[in-house]
Design a protein around this motif. Structure first.
Motif, PDB file in Angstrom:
ATOM      1  N   SER A   1      -9.336   3.119  -3.735  1.00 60.71           N
ATOM      2  CA  SER A   1      -8.355   4.517  -3.786  1.00 60.71           C
ATOM      3  C   SER A   1      -9.549   5.343  -5.145  1.00 60.71           C
TER       4      SER A   1
ATOM      5  N   LYS B   1      -6.979  10.949  -1.623  1.00 59.94           N
ATOM      6  CA  LYS B   1      -6.064   9.977  -0.671  1.00 59.94           C
ATOM      7  C   LYS B   1      -5.924   9.123   0.333  1.00 59.94           C
TER       8      LYS B   1
ATOM      9  N   VAL C   1      -9.848  -3.460  -3.024  1.00 60.60           N
ATOM     10  CA  VAL C   1      -8.889  -2.193  -2.951  1.00 60.60           C
ATOM     11  C   VAL C   1     -10.386  -1.288  -2.689  1.00 60.60           C
TER      12      VAL C   1
ATOM     13  N   LEU D   1       1.164  -1.048   0.161  1.00 61.07           N
ATOM     14  CA  LEU D   1       0.169   0.037   0.012  1.00 61.07           C
ATOM     15  C   LEU D   1       0.613   1.131  -0.040  1.00 61.07           C
TER      16      LEU D   1
ATOM     17  N   SER E   1      -9.463   2.712 -10.767  1.00 65.39           N
ATOM     18  CA  SER E   1      -8.807   3.023  -9.224  1.00 65.39           C
ATOM     19  C   SER E   1      -7.211   2.911 -10.077  1.00 65.39           C
TER      20      SER E   1
ATOM     21  N   ALA F   1      -4.124   3.678  -7.481  1.00 65.71           N
ATOM     22  CA  ALA F   1      -2.798   2.981  -7.079  1.00 65.71           C
ATOM     23  C   ALA F   1      -4.227   1.413  -7.175  1.00 65.71           C
ATOM     24  N   GLY F   2      -5.487   1.645  -6.858  1.00 65.05           N
ATOM     25  CA  GLY F   2      -5.640   0.046  -6.521  1.00 65.05           C
ATOM     26  C   GLY F   2      -5.209  -1.311  -7.670  1.00 65.05           C
TER      27      GLY F   2
ATOM     28  N   TYR G   1      -2.292   8.309  -7.071  1.00 61.81           N
ATOM     29  CA  TYR G   1      -3.663   8.755  -6.816  1.00 61.81           C
ATOM     30  C   TYR G   1      -3.342   9.832  -7.398  1.00 61.81           C
TER      31      TYR G   1
ATOM     32  N   ILE H   1      -6.711   5.450   0.897  1.00 62.58           N
ATOM     33  CA  ILE H   1      -6.361   4.287  -0.014  1.00 62.58           C
ATOM     34  C   ILE H   1      -7.123   3.135   0.977  1.00 62.58           C
TER      35      ILE H   1
ATOM     36  N   GLY I   1      -4.318   0.268   5.777  1.00 71.19           N
ATOM     37  CA  GLY I   1      -5.425   1.623   5.765  1.00 71.19           C
ATOM     38  C   GLY I   1      -6.400   2.264   6.207  1.00 71.19           C
TER      39      GLY I   1
ATOM     40  N   ARG J   1       0.986   3.773  -2.935  1.00 74.56           N
ATOM     41  CA  ARG J   1      -0.246   5.533  -2.437  1.00 74.56           C
ATOM     42  C   ARG J   1      -0.125   6.216  -3.280  1.00 74.56           C
TER      43      ARG J   1
END
Length: 336
Positions: free
Chosen positions: A308, A69, A306, A44, A317, A319-320, A51, A71, A86, A48
């Motif tokens: 984000s 932000k 997940v 994670l 997503s 970041a996901g 995003y 997550i 998270g 991060r």
């Protein structure tokens, strides 16, 4: 080479191929090493900042209020063990992830042919809200794009909001979370801005695929507005990964064929026009939603969730995706 030599050589090749396949199969069906919260946390934190390469969906005004932000990362292992890291208590709306639950209910009530006579099994190279071939063949490409999902929900029996309540109850059952509700503000926002979906609804009504009124479309807007957490998504991923058996072993809906159908649709169309590349990189049945969630099924093994909300250009997503990719690579989870 005489016939005997040729046969021996061919036999040797067949044996070698068989042994190679068995080795590969054994690797893919072997138990996954225990995953730790430390591992999830490390993945994670590494991802991060992705995003910053995405954008929170704002074409539905209420979605635009999400914290970019935020997550979260969750896993439900084969023994039902749940791991969360998270912003695990952060709620977000299911959006298109609700489509796999609606599809299960529609097929359960109408049979697979009763649903897929009206739409295709096809993948696509177009965004989730594309009209695709509605104006040509008259049928949606698949139940994962908006047109097919709207039609799927319309096939669930019941007057008024009863089809939506069936979807909500099933989400509550799968997650074991009876507190799950839909976000009325997001629903109203989706309804007031959903003109493109409304156009799809009336095109299909014009083509004879839908016979009801806009209550059916309202049910679709409501199902997209169901609010949950990354842990709930991991439990949904687990359910479809394990023949529709719940994370705690409850098997009242056990159905291997249903699971195969849902997983196949997730694999070929669950990430929209990114699905082909995603199959190459991650190689797992997954379903994304523009609320920032992704649910993932590792067949026979685990579920992953997940969250984000900043989305890439495909509506997934940012970041996901990278968290899932890192976990899949670290534990060799890909089906391929």
């Amino acid at each position: 080479m005489n016939n005997n030599s040729f046969l021996l050589s061919a036999k040797g090749i067949c044996i070698a191929a068989f042994l190679s396949f068995n080795t590969m199969y054994a690797q893919k069906t072997a138990e996954i090493p225990t995953i730790s919260e430390k591992t999830l946390s490390s993945i994670l934190e590494k991802n991060r900042t992705y995003y910053t390469q995405g954008k929170v969906a704002d074409y539905i005004p209420e979605l635009g209020k999400m914290d970019a932000k935020a997550i979260a990362f969750s896993v439900v292992e084969k023994n039902g063990r749940v791991l969360n890291v998270g912003d695990v208590y952060k709620k977000f709306t299911m959006q298109s992830i609700s489509k796999i639950v609606a599809l299960m209910i529609a097929v359960k009530e109408n049979g697979e042919a009763g649903v897929f006579d009206k739409m295709g099994y096809f993948g696509t190279d177009q965004p989730f809200n594309h009209f695709s071939n509605l104006e040509t063949t008259g049928k949606p490409l698949n139940p994962m794009m908006n047109a097919g999902a709207i039609l799927t929900t319309s096939l669930i029996s019941g007057e008024g909001e009863k089809p939506f309540l069936k979807i909500l109850d099933m989400v509550r059952y799968i997650t074991g979370n009876q507190t799950i509700e839909y976000n009325t503000s997001v629903y109203q926002s989706e309804k007031s801005t959903g003109h493109r979906n409304r156009g799809m609804f009336y095109l299909m009504k014009n083509n004879g695929l839908i016979s009801g009124n806009e209550d059916q479309l309202d049910n679709y807007f409501k199902q997209c507005s169901i609010e949950l957490t990354a842990e709930d998504l991991a439990k949904i991923g687990y359910f479809f990964a394990n023949d529709c058996i719940r994370f705690d072993g409850d098997d009242r809906y056990k159905n291997a064929e249903m699971s195969r159908l849902i997983l196949s649709q997730m694999l070929i169309a669950g990430m929209y026009e990114f699905s082909g590349e995603y199959a190459r990189t991650v190689g797992l049945p997954s379903k994304s939603g523009v609320g920032g969630g992704i649910t993932v099924s590792v067949p026979g093994k685990m579920g992953i969730g997940v969250f984000s909300p900043a989305l890439d250009k495909h509506g997934n997503s940012a970041a996901g995706y990278h968290m899932i990719l890192d976990l899949a690579r670290q534990y060799d989870l890909s089906l391929f």
